[in-house]
Design an enzyme around this catalytic site. Structure first.
Site, PDB file in Angstrom:
ATOM      1  N   CYS A 184       0.823  -1.209   0.000  1.00  0.00           N
ATOM      2  CA  CYS A 184       0.000   0.000   0.000  1.00  0.00           C
ATOM      3  C   CYS A 184       0.859   1.262   0.000  1.00  0.00           C
ATOM      4  O   CYS A 184       0.542   2.242  -0.673  1.00  0.00           O
ATOM      5  CB  CYS A 184      -0.926   0.016   1.212  1.00  0.00           C
ATOM      6  SG  CYS A 184      -2.157  -1.290   1.205  1.00  0.00           S
ATOM      7  N   ARG A 199      -7.759  -4.171  -3.435  1.00  0.00           N
ATOM      8  CA  ARG A 199      -7.283  -3.058  -4.257  1.00  0.00           C
ATOM      9  C   ARG A 199      -8.248  -2.851  -5.431  1.00  0.00           C
ATOM     10  O   ARG A 199      -8.125  -3.472  -6.472  1.00  0.00           O
ATOM     11  CB  ARG A 199      -5.876  -3.361  -4.768  1.00  0.00           C
ATOM     12  CG  ARG A 199      -4.886  -3.618  -3.644  1.00  0.00           C
ATOM     13  CD  ARG A 199      -3.463  -3.827  -4.152  1.00  0.00           C
ATOM     14  NE  ARG A 199      -2.642  -4.362  -3.099  1.00  0.00           N
ATOM     15  CZ  ARG A 199      -2.190  -3.653  -2.056  1.00  0.00           C
ATOM     16  NH1 ARG A 199      -2.482  -2.367  -1.976  1.00  0.00           N
ATOM     17  NH2 ARG A 199      -1.466  -4.219  -1.115  1.00  0.00           N
TER      18      ARG A 199
END
Length: 217
Positions: A53, A130
Site C-alpha cells: 500500500c 485493491r
C-alpha cells in the site's frame, strides 16, 4: 454443505457512482459535490502502514500532477481511522519525502467499502481489496479494476486507461489493444449498407476488413 456466500454488491460499468459522505485526510467529503467537472480515480487499499500500500500510494502521490493534467482528482480509501491515516501520511513524508496530498477516506464502519463492493469475502471480511473506479464528470462509473491484496497496481496502465476513456469520448472512437496516445484508433463499424459501401471505398483508412478499420487522428 456450507451455504453460499451472498454476492458482494458493487457499482457496474455505466452505472451512477454511489454517493456518500465521509471523513477524509483533507476534511469531510460528500462525493456528489467532490471535484465538480472532473474525472475521479477512486481507489482502495487494504491498510495503512503496509508495504504494498505504501508503494502504491506513493506512486499516486508522485504522479498526481499527471492525473491533474488530465482533469482528474484522486481519492483514496481504507478501513482505518482518520488518526491512522494522518500518522501514516506523516510517516511516509518523513521517511521518503513523498506527501499524500489527495484525500484518503477513513472507513472504519466499512460503509463506503460495502457501497462500492471493495470488500471481497474470499479475500477478507475486514480489509478492502485493491479496487479502482474511474468515474467521469457526470458521476458515471466508466472502468473498474480489481487486484488482490498481494499485488500492486500498474500506474502506467491506469493513466493509459484514463487517457483512452477521455480520447474515446472526445472523438467517438474505440481504442485497440495496447493503444497509446498518438497511435491509430478504431473507427465505428458500418451500421447501414451505405456506410458499408463508403467504408469499402475509403482508401484513407487502414482496413483489415470492413468491420475493423483504423485511422490516425
Amino acid at each position: 454443505m456450507e451455504p453460499l456466500q451472498p454476492l458482494v454488491s458493487m457499482p457496474s460499468i455505466g452505472s451512477p457512482a454511489p454517493d456518500f459522505t465521509a471523513q477524509s485526510t483533507t476534511g469531510p467529503i460528500t462525493f456528489a459535490d467532490f471535484a465538480p467537472g472532473k474525472w475521479v480515480v477512486f481507489f482502495s487499499h487494504p491498510a495503512d502502514f503496509t508495504p504494498v500500500c505504501t508503494t502504491e500510494m506513493s506512486g499516486f502521490a508522485q504522479r498526481q500532477a499527471e492525473f491533474e493534467a488530465l482533469n482528474t482528482a484522486l481519492l483514496g480509501l481504507s478501513i482505518d481511522s482518520i488518526h491512522s491515516h494522518i500518522a501514516w501520511v506523516n510517516n511516509v513524508r518523513e521517511k521518503s519525502g513523498v506527501y499524500f496530498r489527495f484525500p484518503i477516506i477513513a472507513d472504519l464502519d466499512m460503509k463506503v467499502s460495502r457501497l462500492y463492493g471493495m470488500l471481497q469475502p474470499g479475500a477478507s471480511e475486514t480489509a478492502a481489496v485493491r479496487a479502482v473506479f474511474f468515474i467521469d464528470p457526470g458521476h458515471t462509473v466508466r472502468l473498474i479494476m480489481y487486484y488482490p491484496m498481494s499485488v500492486g497496481r500498474n500506474m502506467d496502465e491506469m493513466l493509459r486507461c484514463l487517457q483512452a476513456l477521455q480520447f474515446g469520448d472526445q472523438h467517438k472512437v474505440s481504442l485497440p489493444l495496447d493503444w497509446q496516445p498518438g497511435e491509430k484508433v478504431i473507427l465505428p463499424a458500418p451500421k447501414t449498407l451505405a456506410q458499408l459501401d463508403a467504408r469499402l471505398a475509403d482508401d484513407s483508412v487502414e482496413k483489415m476488413d470492413f468491420y475493423l478499420a483504423k485511422t490516425q487522428l
